[in-house]
Design an enzyme around this catalytic site. Structure first.
Site, PDB file in Angstrom:
ATOM      1  N   ASP A  76       0.793  -1.101   0.007  1.00  0.00           N
ATOM      2  CA  ASP A  76       0.172  -0.109   0.058  1.00  0.00           C
ATOM      3  C   ASP A  76       0.815   1.382   0.004  1.00  0.00           C
ATOM      4  OD1 ASP A  76      -3.124   0.518   1.008  1.00  0.00           O
ATOM      5  OD2 ASP A  76      -1.901   2.205   1.213  1.00  0.00           O
ATOM      6  N   ILE A  77       0.612   2.224  -0.914  1.00  0.00           N
ATOM      7  CA  ILE A  77       1.248   3.596  -0.925  1.00  0.00           C
ATOM      8  C   ILE A  77       1.125   4.354   0.172  1.00  0.00           C
ATOM      9  CG2 ILE A  77      -0.531   5.054  -2.031  1.00  0.00           C
ATOM     10  CD1 ILE A  77       1.650   5.692  -3.998  1.00  0.00           C
ATOM     11  N   ASN A  91     -12.684  -3.179   2.908  1.00  0.00           N
ATOM     12  CA  ASN A  91     -13.510  -2.076   3.025  1.00  0.00           C
ATOM     13  C   ASN A  91     -14.602  -2.021   1.833  1.00  0.00           C
ATOM     14  OD1 ASN A  91     -12.270  -1.043   5.187  1.00  0.00           O
ATOM     15  ND2 ASN A  91     -10.805   0.126   3.641  1.00  0.00           N
ATOM     16  N   GLY A 132     -14.742   3.678   4.073  1.00  0.00           N
ATOM     17  CA  GLY A 132     -13.670   3.899   3.593  1.00  0.00           C
ATOM     18  C   GLY A 132     -13.159   3.364   2.329  1.00  0.00           C
ATOM     19  N   GLN A 133     -14.100   2.624   1.705  1.00  0.00           N
ATOM     20  CA  GLN A 133     -13.420   2.300   0.264  1.00  0.00           C
ATOM     21  C   GLN A 133     -13.307   3.351  -0.684  1.00  0.00           C
ATOM     22  OE1 GLN A 133     -16.017  -0.600  -1.761  1.00  0.00           O
ATOM     23  NE2 GLN A 133     -14.496  -1.053  -3.227  1.00  0.00           N
ATOM     24  N   HIS A 177     -10.361  -5.495  -3.272  1.00  0.00           N
ATOM     25  CA  HIS A 177      -8.927  -5.615  -2.681  1.00  0.00           C
ATOM     26  C   HIS A 177      -8.907  -5.949  -1.335  1.00  0.00           C
ATOM     27  CE1 HIS A 177     -10.012  -1.520  -2.485  1.00  0.00           C
ATOM     28  NE2 HIS A 177      -9.209  -1.612  -1.375  1.00  0.00           N
ATOM     29  N   HIS A 187      -7.122  -6.074   2.074  1.00  0.00           N
ATOM     30  CA  HIS A 187      -5.784  -5.320   2.791  1.00  0.00           C
ATOM     31  C   HIS A 187      -5.402  -6.240   4.066  1.00  0.00           C
ATOM     32  CE1 HIS A 187      -6.789  -0.799   2.430  1.00  0.00           C
ATOM     33  NE2 HIS A 187      -8.051  -1.358   2.075  1.00  0.00           N
TER      34      HIS A 187
HETATM   35  P1  5GP Z   1      -9.590   1.486   0.274  1.00  0.00           P
HETATM   36  O1  5GP Z   1      -9.437   2.801   0.664  1.00  0.00           O
HETATM   37  O2  5GP Z   1     -10.274   1.457  -1.101  1.00  0.00           O
HETATM   38  O3  5GP Z   1      -9.946   0.272   1.078  1.00  0.00           O
HETATM   39  O4  5GP Z   1      -7.931   0.838  -0.091  1.00  0.00           O
HETATM   40  C1  5GP Z   1      -7.394   1.806  -1.097  1.00  0.00           C
HETATM   41  C2  5GP Z   1      -5.887   1.579  -0.759  1.00  0.00           C
HETATM   42  O5  5GP Z   1      -5.089   1.878  -1.929  1.00  0.00           O
HETATM   43  C3  5GP Z   1      -5.480   2.492   0.342  1.00  0.00           C
HETATM   44  O6  5GP Z   1      -4.940   2.184   1.464  1.00  0.00           O
HETATM   45  C4  5GP Z   1      -4.446   3.446  -0.637  1.00  0.00           C
HETATM   46  O7  5GP Z   1      -3.484   4.110   0.271  1.00  0.00           O
HETATM   47  C5  5GP Z   1      -4.117   2.544  -1.712  1.00  0.00           C
HETATM   48  N1  5GP Z   1      -3.613   3.356  -2.815  1.00  0.00           N
HETATM   49  C6  5GP Z   1      -4.410   4.401  -3.388  1.00  0.00           C
HETATM   50  N2  5GP Z   1      -3.531   4.592  -4.376  1.00  0.00           N
HETATM   51  C7  5GP Z   1      -2.608   3.787  -4.657  1.00  0.00           C
HETATM   52  C8  5GP Z   1      -1.494   3.771  -5.583  1.00  0.00           C
HETATM   53  O8  5GP Z   1      -1.168   4.324  -6.479  1.00  0.00           O
HETATM   54  N3  5GP Z   1      -0.847   2.790  -5.401  1.00  0.00           N
HETATM   55  C9  5GP Z   1      -0.638   1.812  -4.217  1.00  0.00           C
HETATM   56  N4  5GP Z   1       0.355   0.829  -3.993  1.00  0.00           N
HETATM   57  N5  5GP Z   1      -1.418   2.087  -3.322  1.00  0.00           N
HETATM   58  C10 5GP Z   1      -2.535   3.029  -3.501  1.00  0.00           C
END
Ligand code: 5GP
Ligand code: ZN
Length: 119
Positions: free
Chosen positions: A35-36, A92, A98-99, A105, A107
């Site tokens: 995760d970034i 999420n 928080g998605q 995906h 986590h």
């Molecule tokens: P969500 O918030 O949808 O459950 O998770 C999306 C995740 O993707 C977040 O934890 C966010 O930090 C990660 N993310 C967003 N953009 C990027 C990216 O460009 N590269 C990587 N490796 N992770 C990302």
């Protein structure tokens, strides 16, 4: 059509390599990458190569692929030596939870104490 790549999807672009990522594992059906914006010492995302908007849609349309994602989450945990202290697998689902990326995906979070219930 369900599972088809989406041109405006960030994680579809990670699957194709158009957006770079630190990939830790790959299979024929899944990709796992860091995760970034990590929320724990280990924070890896496991995605199906095929596009489904969230975990429930993935499981409904392609249950074997959903199982692949869960199996890979376990393999990441083993690779990262998270099993002894425990780890969390989170999907999420919906912006209210928080998605932010609407490509299913998991986590995989570990390497620190994890509170229950989560925030
Ligand atoms: P969500 O918030 O949808 O459950 O998770 C999306 C995740 O993707 C977040 O934890 C966010 O930090 C990660 N993310 C967003 N953009 C990027 C990216 O460009 N590269 C990587 N490796 N992770 C990302
Ligand atoms: Zn996608």
């Amino acid at each position: 059509m369900a599972g088809e790549p989406q041109t405006d999807c960030l994680f579809c672009k990670i699957v194709t390599g158009d957006v770079p990522a630190t990939i830790v594992r790959e299979t024929d059906t899944t990709v796992a990458f860091r995760d970034i914006n990590p929320q724990a010492p280990t924070h890896v995302l496991v995605i199906p190569r095929a596009h489904y908007p969230d975990a429930a849609a993935l499981a409904a349309a392609a249950p074997e692929l959903a199982a692949d994602v869960l199996r890979e989450a376990g393999e990441v945990a083993a690779d990262e030596k998270l099993e002894a202290h425990g780890y969390r697998v989170v999907f999420n689902t919906g912006s209210g939870a928080g998605q932010t990326v609407f490509h299913a995906h998991a986590h995989v979070l570990g390497g620190r104490g994890l509170q229950w219930p989560p925030g």
